[in-house]
Scaffold this motif. Structure first.
Motif, PDB file in Angstrom:
ATOM      1  N   LEU A  34     -14.463 -17.680  40.714  1.00 32.09           N
ATOM      2  CA  LEU A  34     -15.806 -18.199  40.988  1.00 32.09           C
ATOM      3  C   LEU A  34     -16.672 -17.152  41.680  1.00 32.09           C
ATOM      4  O   LEU A  34     -17.808 -16.905  41.281  1.00 32.09           O
ATOM      5  N   VAL A  35     -16.129 -16.540  42.717  1.00 31.46           N
ATOM      6  CA  VAL A  35     -16.927 -15.586  43.491  1.00 31.46           C
ATOM      7  C   VAL A  35     -17.223 -14.338  42.657  1.00 31.46           C
ATOM      8  O   VAL A  35     -18.341 -13.811  42.711  1.00 31.46           O
ATOM      9  N   GLU A  36     -16.258 -13.896  41.871  1.00 31.71           N
ATOM     10  CA  GLU A  36     -16.514 -12.760  40.978  1.00 31.71           C
ATOM     11  C   GLU A  36     -17.583 -13.118  39.950  1.00 31.71           C
ATOM     12  O   GLU A  36     -18.440 -12.297  39.608  1.00 31.71           O
ATOM     13  N   GLY A  37     -17.556 -14.351  39.463  1.00 31.39           N
ATOM     14  CA  GLY A  37     -18.590 -14.814  38.542  1.00 31.39           C
ATOM     15  C   GLY A  37     -19.962 -14.827  39.190  1.00 31.39           C
ATOM     16  O   GLY A  37     -20.957 -14.481  38.553  1.00 31.39           O
ATOM     17  N   ALA A  38     -20.016 -15.200  40.460  1.00 30.88           N
ATOM     18  CA  ALA A  38     -21.301 -15.217  41.172  1.00 30.88           C
ATOM     19  C   ALA A  38     -21.893 -13.812  41.247  1.00 30.88           C
ATOM     20  O   ALA A  38     -23.097 -13.628  41.021  1.00 30.88           O
ATOM     21  N   VAL A  39     -21.062 -12.831  41.546  1.00 28.70           N
ATOM     22  CA  VAL A  39     -21.537 -11.437  41.587  1.00 28.70           C
ATOM     23  C   VAL A  39     -22.060 -11.042  40.207  1.00 28.70           C
ATOM     24  O   VAL A  39     -23.173 -10.519  40.076  1.00 28.70           O
ATOM     25  N   LYS A  40     -21.271 -11.326  39.191  1.00 25.79           N
ATOM     26  CA  LYS A  40     -21.633 -10.953  37.820  1.00 25.79           C
ATOM     27  C   LYS A  40     -22.950 -11.592  37.384  1.00 25.79           C
ATOM     28  O   LYS A  40     -23.855 -10.901  36.901  1.00 25.79           O
ATOM     29  N   PHE A  41     -23.073 -12.907  37.577  1.00 31.74           N
ATOM     30  CA  PHE A  41     -24.274 -13.590  37.105  1.00 31.74           C
ATOM     31  C   PHE A  41     -25.508 -13.215  37.912  1.00 31.74           C
ATOM     32  O   PHE A  41     -26.614 -13.154  37.363  1.00 31.74           O
ATOM     33  N   CYS A  42     -25.337 -12.932  39.186  1.00 38.28           N
ATOM     34  CA  CYS A  42     -26.488 -12.514  39.995  1.00 38.28           C
ATOM     35  C   CYS A  42     -26.995 -11.148  39.517  1.00 38.28           C
ATOM     36  O   CYS A  42     -28.203 -10.917  39.438  1.00 38.28           O
ATOM     37  N   LYS A  43     -26.068 -10.274  39.171  1.00 38.35           N
ATOM     38  CA  LYS A  43     -26.467  -8.962  38.649  1.00 38.35           C
ATOM     39  C   LYS A  43     -27.097  -9.079  37.262  1.00 38.35           C
ATOM     40  O   LYS A  43     -28.049  -8.351  36.943  1.00 38.35           O
ATOM     41  N   ILE A  44     -26.592  -9.991  36.452  1.00 35.17           N
ATOM     42  CA  ILE A  44     -27.212 -10.241  35.141  1.00 35.17           C
ATOM     43  C   ILE A  44     -28.642 -10.739  35.342  1.00 35.17           C
ATOM     44  O   ILE A  44     -29.567 -10.305  34.652  1.00 35.17           O
ATOM     45  N   ALA A  45     -28.825 -11.649  36.291  1.00 36.86           N
ATOM     46  CA  ALA A  45     -30.167 -12.176  36.570  1.00 36.86           C
ATOM     47  C   ALA A  45     -31.107 -11.066  37.027  1.00 36.86           C
ATOM     48  O   ALA A  45     -32.269 -11.013  36.620  1.00 36.86           O
ATOM     49  N   ARG A  46     -30.599 -10.191  37.876  1.00 33.34           N
ATOM     50  CA  ARG A  46     -31.414  -9.077  38.370  1.00 33.34           C
ATOM     51  C   ARG A  46     -31.910  -8.230  37.201  1.00 33.34           C
ATOM     52  O   ARG A  46     -33.092  -7.910  37.112  1.00 33.34           O
ATOM     53  N   GLN A  47     -30.998  -7.861  36.312  1.00 31.32           N
ATOM     54  CA  GLN A  47     -31.378  -7.036  35.171  1.00 31.32           C
ATOM     55  C   GLN A  47     -32.331  -7.796  34.244  1.00 31.32           C
ATOM     56  O   GLN A  47     -33.271  -7.208  33.709  1.00 31.32           O
ATOM     57  N   ALA A  48     -32.109  -9.076  34.073  1.00 34.91           N
ATOM     58  CA  ALA A  48     -32.991  -9.875  33.206  1.00 34.91           C
ATOM     59  C   ALA A  48     -34.409  -9.931  33.769  1.00 34.91           C
ATOM     60  O   ALA A  48     -35.381  -9.894  33.004  1.00 34.91           O
ATOM     61  N   ILE A  49     -34.531  -9.999  35.086  1.00 32.87           N
ATOM     62  CA  ILE A  49     -35.870  -9.980  35.695  1.00 32.87           C
ATOM     63  C   ILE A  49     -36.532  -8.634  35.422  1.00 32.87           C
ATOM     64  O   ILE A  49     -37.716  -8.579  35.061  1.00 32.87           O
ATOM     65  N   ILE A  50     -35.781  -7.561  35.577  1.00 33.45           N
ATOM     66  CA  ILE A  50     -36.327  -6.229  35.284  1.00 33.45           C
ATOM     67  C   ILE A  50     -36.777  -6.152  33.826  1.00 33.45           C
ATOM     68  O   ILE A  50     -37.843  -5.612  33.522  1.00 33.45           O
ATOM     69  N   ASP A  51     -35.971  -6.741  32.934  1.00 35.22           N
ATOM     70  CA  ASP A  51     -36.267  -6.722  31.497  1.00 35.22           C
ATOM     71  C   ASP A  51     -37.312  -7.766  31.087  1.00 35.22           C
ATOM     72  O   ASP A  51     -37.641  -7.875  29.906  1.00 35.22           O
ATOM     73  N   LYS A  52     -37.787  -8.548  32.055  1.00 38.78           N
ATOM     74  CA  LYS A  52     -38.769  -9.610  31.798  1.00 38.78           C
ATOM     75  C   LYS A  52     -38.228 -10.689  30.867  1.00 38.78           C
ATOM     76  O   LYS A  52     -38.978 -11.319  30.115  1.00 38.78           O
ATOM     77  N   ASP A  53     -36.919 -10.899  30.906  1.00 32.51           N
ATOM     78  CA  ASP A  53     -36.277 -11.949  30.117  1.00 32.51           C
ATOM     79  C   ASP A  53     -36.099 -13.165  31.031  1.00 32.51           C
ATOM     80  O   ASP A  53     -35.055 -13.362  31.663  1.00 32.51           O
ATOM     81  N   ILE A  54     -37.136 -13.966  31.100  1.00 33.42           N
ATOM     82  CA  ILE A  54     -37.205 -15.078  32.049  1.00 33.42           C
ATOM     83  C   ILE A  54     -36.115 -16.116  31.783  1.00 33.42           C
ATOM     84  O   ILE A  54     -35.482 -16.613  32.712  1.00 33.42           O
ATOM     85  N   LYS A  55     -35.857 -16.426  30.535  1.00 34.53           N
ATOM     86  CA  LYS A  55     -34.827 -17.424  30.224  1.00 34.53           C
ATOM     87  C   LYS A  55     -33.451 -16.949  30.662  1.00 34.53           C
ATOM     88  O   LYS A  55     -32.702 -17.694  31.286  1.00 34.53           O
ATOM     89  N   LYS A  56     -33.126 -15.709  30.345  1.00 31.94           N
ATOM     90  CA  LYS A  56     -31.822 -15.164  30.732  1.00 31.94           C
ATOM     91  C   LYS A  56     -31.688 -15.120  32.257  1.00 31.94           C
ATOM     92  O   LYS A  56     -30.635 -15.452  32.800  1.00 31.94           O
ATOM     93  N   ALA A  57     -32.751 -14.725  32.948  1.00 34.28           N
ATOM     94  CA  ALA A  57     -32.727 -14.694  34.415  1.00 34.28           C
ATOM     95  C   ALA A  57     -32.517 -16.091  34.975  1.00 34.28           C
ATOM     96  O   ALA A  57     -31.682 -16.297  35.875  1.00 34.28           O
ATOM     97  N   ASN A  58     -33.247 -17.054  34.431  1.00 31.05           N
ATOM     98  CA  ASN A  58     -33.114 -18.442  34.871  1.00 31.05           C
ATOM     99  C   ASN A  58     -31.687 -18.951  34.662  1.00 31.05           C
ATOM    100  O   ASN A  58     -31.084 -19.528  35.572  1.00 31.05           O
ATOM    101  N   ASP A  59     -31.155 -18.715  33.465  1.00 30.37           N
ATOM    102  CA  ASP A  59     -29.799 -19.192  33.151  1.00 30.37           C
ATOM    103  C   ASP A  59     -28.761 -18.567  34.093  1.00 30.37           C
ATOM    104  O   ASP A  59     -27.878 -19.260  34.601  1.00 30.37           O
ATOM    105  N   ALA A  60     -28.871 -17.266  34.325  1.00 30.43           N
ATOM    106  CA  ALA A  60     -27.904 -16.578  35.183  1.00 30.43           C
ATOM    107  C   ALA A  60     -28.030 -17.036  36.634  1.00 30.43           C
ATOM    108  O   ALA A  60     -27.021 -17.213  37.332  1.00 30.43           O
TER     109      ALA A  60
END
Length: 124
Positions: free
Chosen positions: A26-52
């Motif tokens: 769970l905790v490893e997943g939290a790190v992973k998804f938070c980093k995915i969200a960060r990159q999605a915000i940079i990429d302006k992919d709002i849906k992906k950021a929201n989902d992550a």
């Protein structure tokens, strides 16, 4: 063919994991998804950021639910840390804020490292 085998392997690793191993996942997943969200915000992919970010929030909800706060003050304090992170995740999601994500990623990584160390000690 390969993706089906991977899905079976992944499902079995969760189904047969100990409580401690599930916590680490769970905790490893939290790190992973938070980093995915960060990159999605940079990429302006709002849906992906929201989902992550929602997945990360869900992980912290699960961590909060599974925490037994009757075992001591440390558990109560950990619950408060989880709540703080979850609140920040909600705020980051509402504002798509890199600043907030950059503030909480190190906290999530610290929690991940702490649980990894606790797991190693408990196995000895």
């Amino acid at each position: 063919m390969y993706s089906n085998g991977y899905n079976v392997y992944k499902s079995n690793s969760v189904n047969y994991a100990s409580k401690e191993q599930l916590l680490l996942m769970l905790v490893e997943g939290a790190v992973k998804f938070c980093k995915i969200a960060r990159q999605a915000i940079i990429d302006k992919d709002i849906k992906k950021a929201n989902d992550a970010l929602i997945r990360t929030q869900d992980i912290f909800s699960e961590l909060m639910i599974s925490l037994d706060t009757t075992v001591g003050e440390w558990a109560v304090q950990l619950f408060r840390v989880y709540q703080f992170i979850k609140d920040k995740l909600i705020e980051a999601n509402m504002n798509k804020s890199l600043e907030i994500i950059d503030e909480i990623i190190p906290l999530i990584e610290d929690i991940n490292e702490t649980w990894k160390e606790a797991y190693k000690i408990a196995k000895k």
